[in-house]
Write an enzyme that holds these catalytic residues in place. Structure first.
Site, PDB file in Angstrom:
ATOM      1  N   TYR A 294      13.270  -5.288   9.951  1.00 27.28           N
ATOM      2  CA  TYR A 294      12.324  -4.257  10.421  1.00 27.28           C
ATOM      3  C   TYR A 294      11.030  -4.925  10.901  1.00 27.28           C
ATOM      4  O   TYR A 294      10.571  -4.690  12.020  1.00 27.28           O
ATOM      5  CB  TYR A 294      12.023  -3.260   9.304  1.00 27.28           C
ATOM      6  CG  TYR A 294      10.746  -2.488   9.526  1.00 27.28           C
ATOM      7  CD1 TYR A 294       9.583  -2.837   8.850  1.00 27.28           C
ATOM      8  CD2 TYR A 294      10.694  -1.451  10.444  1.00 27.28           C
ATOM      9  CE1 TYR A 294       8.392  -2.169   9.080  1.00 27.28           C
ATOM     10  CE2 TYR A 294       9.507  -0.769  10.677  1.00 27.28           C
ATOM     11  CZ  TYR A 294       8.354  -1.136   9.981  1.00 27.28           C
ATOM     12  OH  TYR A 294       7.176  -0.474  10.214  1.00 27.28           O
TER      13      TYR A 294
ATOM     14  N   SER B 271       2.954  -2.852  12.562  1.00 30.55           N
ATOM     15  CA  SER B 271       2.902  -2.780  11.101  1.00 30.55           C
ATOM     16  C   SER B 271       2.354  -4.070  10.519  1.00 30.55           C
ATOM     17  O   SER B 271       2.579  -5.154  11.065  1.00 30.55           O
ATOM     18  CB  SER B 271       4.325  -2.547  10.565  1.00 30.55           C
ATOM     19  OG  SER B 271       4.365  -2.774   9.175  1.00 30.55           O
TER      20      SER B 271
ATOM     21  N   LYS C 165       9.181  -5.405  14.791  1.00 34.23           N
ATOM     22  CA  LYS C 165       7.786  -5.111  15.150  1.00 34.23           C
ATOM     23  C   LYS C 165       7.140  -6.352  15.783  1.00 34.23           C
ATOM     24  O   LYS C 165       6.440  -6.281  16.784  1.00 34.23           O
ATOM     25  CB  LYS C 165       6.996  -4.672  13.915  1.00 34.23           C
ATOM     26  CG  LYS C 165       7.408  -3.313  13.361  1.00 34.23           C
ATOM     27  CD  LYS C 165       7.109  -2.194  14.330  1.00 34.23           C
ATOM     28  CE  LYS C 165       7.380  -0.832  13.722  1.00 34.23           C
ATOM     29  NZ  LYS C 165       7.133   0.271  14.680  1.00 34.23           N
TER      30      LYS C 165
HETATM   31  C1  WQD Z   1       4.273  -0.376  -1.922  1.00 35.06           C
HETATM   32  C2  WQD Z   1       4.176  -0.919  -3.337  1.00 35.06           C
HETATM   33  C3  WQD Z   1       6.217  -1.886  -4.140  1.00 35.06           C
HETATM   34  C4  WQD Z   1       8.444   1.916  -4.284  1.00 35.06           C
HETATM   35  C5  WQD Z   1       6.435  -1.034   3.680  1.00 35.06           C
HETATM   36  C6  WQD Z   1       6.743  -1.675   4.990  1.00 35.06           C
HETATM   37  C7  WQD Z   1       5.545  -1.549   5.897  1.00 35.06           C
HETATM   38  C8  WQD Z   1       5.168  -0.096   6.031  1.00 35.06           C
HETATM   39  C9  WQD Z   1       4.854   0.470   4.668  1.00 35.06           C
HETATM   40  C10 WQD Z   1       6.074   1.089   7.906  1.00 35.06           C
HETATM   41  C11 WQD Z   1       4.887  -2.266  -3.506  1.00 35.06           C
HETATM   42  C12 WQD Z   1       5.831  -0.653  -4.962  1.00 35.06           C
HETATM   43  C13 WQD Z   1       7.446   0.967  -4.087  1.00 35.06           C
HETATM   44  C14 WQD Z   1       8.903   2.191  -5.595  1.00 35.06           C
HETATM   45  C15 WQD Z   1       7.348   0.578  -6.442  1.00 35.06           C
HETATM   46  N1  WQD Z   1       6.192   0.634   6.672  1.00 35.06           N
HETATM   47  N2  WQD Z   1       6.914   0.326  -5.158  1.00 35.06           N
HETATM   48  N3  WQD Z   1       8.321   1.509  -6.625  1.00 35.06           N
HETATM   49  O1  WQD Z   1       6.597  -2.509   0.926  1.00 35.06           O
HETATM   50  O2  WQD Z   1       4.054  -2.410   1.063  1.00 35.06           O
HETATM   51  O3  WQD Z   1       5.394  -1.728   3.042  1.00 35.06           O
HETATM   52  O4  WQD Z   1       6.049   0.313   3.879  1.00 35.06           O
HETATM   53  O5  WQD Z   1       5.136   1.049   8.647  1.00 35.06           O
HETATM   54  O6  WQD Z   1       5.884  -2.037   7.170  1.00 35.06           O
HETATM   55  O7  WQD Z   1       6.971  -3.051   4.769  1.00 35.06           O
HETATM   56  O8  WQD Z   1       5.367  -0.290   0.997  1.00 35.06           O
HETATM   57  O9  WQD Z   1       5.560   1.787  -0.285  1.00 35.06           O
HETATM   58  O10 WQD Z   1       7.594   0.261  -0.108  1.00 35.06           O
HETATM   59  O11 WQD Z   1       5.639  -0.408  -1.527  1.00 35.06           O
HETATM   60  O12 WQD Z   1       6.869  -0.029  -7.398  1.00 35.06           O
HETATM   61  O13 WQD Z   1       9.820   3.029  -5.844  1.00 35.06           O
HETATM   62  O14 WQD Z   1       4.816  -0.003  -4.206  1.00 35.06           O
HETATM   63  O15 WQD Z   1       6.740  -2.909  -4.961  1.00 35.06           O
HETATM   64  O16 WQD Z   1       4.140  -3.040  -4.409  1.00 35.06           O
HETATM   65  P1  WQD Z   1       5.367  -1.839   1.414  1.00 35.06           P
HETATM   66  P2  WQD Z   1       6.106   0.407  -0.219  1.00 35.06           P
END
Ligand code: WQD
Length: 357
Positions: free
Chosen positions: A151, A125, A155
């Protein structure tokens, strides 16, 4: 090299990858404990490919079960997806993540070594990058520094374990694929992100708001130093991601090889919301709240190494992902709230939402 064991193969990315591997002519067995996926994925895979993979319901932490599988089946390669992946949960329960992800992987590697399975493709990741000097992340960057969650640490630790195993056994090859943000669903609407757990990720949450399971989408911060203030990520269609695995296997080479699987483009939260609204013809209820601890302002892939060495690039767009998400949402049995008629999804109209009641 034809027979492949896919751990976590009934999961979101795993099931899409199994479909592409079968289409590419590989013979697939799946090992999954169904902790965060559904047995029904097997039926969908069979429907899409005409082949039903052999399925082992097993947990990587059950070394005896792994032994039984490897003792009776020879594999040319393992694609290793199985693992817990909820960032927030990992902060609350780190030992659960180290046990399941790291100990589980060690059990898998021990079996592979004992039974002469010398190739692995590992689902890593972009989280392992942590905060970098630039938003565009390259494989040569130092990883594992100041990671914000267990997490991501698991990885990173597994990547280091794979490097050490390869150093100890020149016949062993490990391809590490660093995913950015997988989104979308199979265009058939049969396979999709359907987690058993409560999602953290943006797209599954948009889906739950759209289906009426959640009342609003919380935007975690609109004061980031980005073009519109919201967080920017590299959202890659899950089918492109799956095809990246087929390319990685086809181009497998000795040693440890690490590749970013991303589009190379960043999209903001507000842009993702607008794309979903455009595709669905309806407004999502949105509320801006404070930043989520540990979130980075902006991160996206430099995918050039995968393009050059794997002859792979992401072709599908955010609009494709939103279209396929809506197809999947409409194919799923509707959650009760939506059945009660709060909203229907207007796939065709471009007007405001129609209420059923
Ligand atoms: C994306 C953007 C949030 C939810 C994580 C893991 C990574 C991978 C993908 C596994 C950010 C914003 C999110 C919400 C929001 N996982 N957001 N409201 O954090 O980039 O990555 O998931 O492989 O390893 O770290 O993904 O989808 O959680 O967030 O505003 O209800 O959406 O702040 O900017 P992230 P995410």
């Amino acid at each position: 090299m034809n027979r492949i064991l896919v751990t976590g193969g009934t999961g979101f990315i795993g099931s899409h990858t199994v479909v592409e591997l079968i289409k590419a002519g590989y013979e697939i067995d799946i090992l999954d404990n169904l902790y965060n996926s559904k047995y029904a994925a097997l039926d969908k895979i069979t429907q899409l490919t005409g082949h039903r993979p052999t399925f082992f319901m097993a947990d990587l932490c059950d070394a005896a079960a792994l032994e039984r599988i490897f003792a009776k089946n020879h594999y040319d390669l393992v694609v290793h997806f199985a693992g817990l992946k909820a960032v927030a949960e990992s902060v609350a329960e780190p030992l659960k993540y180290y046990d399941n992800n790291v100990v589980g992987t060690i059990n898998l590697l021990k079996c592979m070594q004992k039974y002469g399975v010398k190739r692995i493709v590992f689902s890593s990741s972009a989280t392992v990058y942590g905060q970098q000097p630039t938003a565009r992340n390259q494989e040569t960057m130092v990883t594992g520094v100041n990671l914000t969650n267990p997490y991501g640490e698991t990885k990173h630790v597994i990547e280091e374990i794979l490097k050490d195993v390869v150093d100890s056994d020149p016949e062993f090859s490990a391809t590490i694929l660093r995913y950015f943000n997988p989104v979308g669903n199979h265009p058939s609407g049969l396979l999709g992100e359907d987690p058993n757990d409560i999602p953290n990720n943006l797209m599954p949450i948009i889906m739950k708001v759209a289906s009426g399971e959640l009342s609003e989408l919380k935007v975690y911060g609109a004061d980031y130093p980005t073009r519109d203030g919201s967080g920017i990520r590299d959202y890659i269609h899950v089918v492109d991601l799956a095809r990246g695995h087929v390319s990685a296997i086809f181009h497998m080479r000795p040693g440890v090889n690490i590749y970013n699987l991303g589009t190379g483009k960043g999209t903001s939260v507000f842009e993702m919301i607008a794309a979903f609204e455009q595709a669905s013809g309806r407004k999502l209820p949105v509320k801006v709240v404070e930043r989520r601890p540990g979130d980075l302002p902006e991160i996206y892939a430099d995918p050039s190494k995968a393009e050059q060495e794997l002859n792979w690039r992401a072709n599908l767009t955010i609009a494709d992902a939103m279209r396929d998400t809506l197809t999947y949402l409409n194919n799923r049995p509707k959650p009760l709230l939506a059945m009660l008629g709060r909203y229907t999804l207007n796939l065709n109209s471009t007007t405001s939402p129609s209420r059923m009641m």
